[in-house]
Design an enzyme around this catalytic site. Structure first.
Site, PDB file in Angstrom:
ATOM      1  N   PRO A   6      42.092  45.562  35.884  1.00  0.00           N
ATOM      2  CA  PRO A   6      41.736  45.441  37.162  1.00  0.00           C
ATOM      3  C   PRO A   6      42.418  44.267  38.218  1.00  0.00           C
ATOM      4  CG  PRO A   6      40.678  44.279  35.582  1.00  0.00           C
ATOM      5  CD  PRO A   6      41.687  44.339  34.640  1.00  0.00           C
ATOM      6  N   CYS A   7      43.922  44.972  38.387  1.00  0.00           N
ATOM      7  CA  CYS A   7      44.567  44.619  39.376  1.00  0.00           C
ATOM      8  C   CYS A   7      44.319  44.408  40.548  1.00  0.00           C
ATOM      9  CB  CYS A   7      45.819  45.782  40.060  1.00  0.00           C
ATOM     10  SG  CYS A   7      47.218  45.898  38.767  1.00  0.00           S
TER      11      CYS A   7
END
Length: 176
Positions: free
Chosen positions: A144-145
């Site tokens: 989850p950047c």
């Protein structure tokens, strides 16, 4: 490697792509408004997308529909976890692998800076490297950047754009 592409649609988001080798995720592209049929596997030449038909009698038959349902739930604003997925991280350096593992531990609704992510991965002075890793992330949602921000604000979100990052964060109750 027998890479296969599955396209799926999420109402209000568009068409996304999952690149799979069996139950290993090779890449995931967030849904975007429909685009031409020319798709490219990670690091590869053009290949037509396929709909993956999985018979109920096959081992792991619920993997693909279950994963797509989880993605739809996530994009619908329901808390979702992907820690159980097998991601193809063989290309990673040891530090990149540490970044990936650190990203997987950033919980729904939280954000960290690029510097904090680097510190979580054991290299506190490698914020730029963490930013580069996030910009090249081929596992949208699964790594989850979108939960990684700049010290001075929201930061970038690769080719997808900052507005998509804001939208993903808003689903998790984070407004920047």
């Amino acid at each position: 490697m027998a890479a296969r592409c599955l396209r799926y649609e999420v109402e209000g988001w568009g068409v996304g792509e999952l690149w799979l080798d069996g139950a290993t995720v090779l890449a995931h592209a967030l849904p975007t408004p429909a685009r031409p049929d020319d798709v490219r596997p990670p690091g590869g030449a053009s290949s037509p997308a396929q709909t993956i038909a999985v018979e109920a009698s096959q081992p792991g038959a619920d993997f693909v529909p279950g994963l797509v349902e989880r993605i739809r739930a996530h994009l619908g604003g329901r808390r979702t976890v992907y820690a159980d997925l097998s991601l193809d991280l063989e290309w990673c350096t040891p530090f990149q692998d540490s970044l990936a593992r650190a990203l997987q531990r950033v919980p729904w609704g939280d954000v960290v800076t690029y510097g904090e992510l680097a510190a979580l991965a054991g290299r506190p002075r490698a914020a730029r490297a963490a930013g580069t890793f996030c910009a090249e992330n081929r596992f949208s949602l699964f790594l989850p950047c979108h939960r990684v921000v700049a010290a001075s604000g929201i930061g970038g979100y690769g080719d997808t754009g900052v507005e998509v990052k804001r939208r993903l964060l808003a689903l998790e109750g984070v407004v920047l």
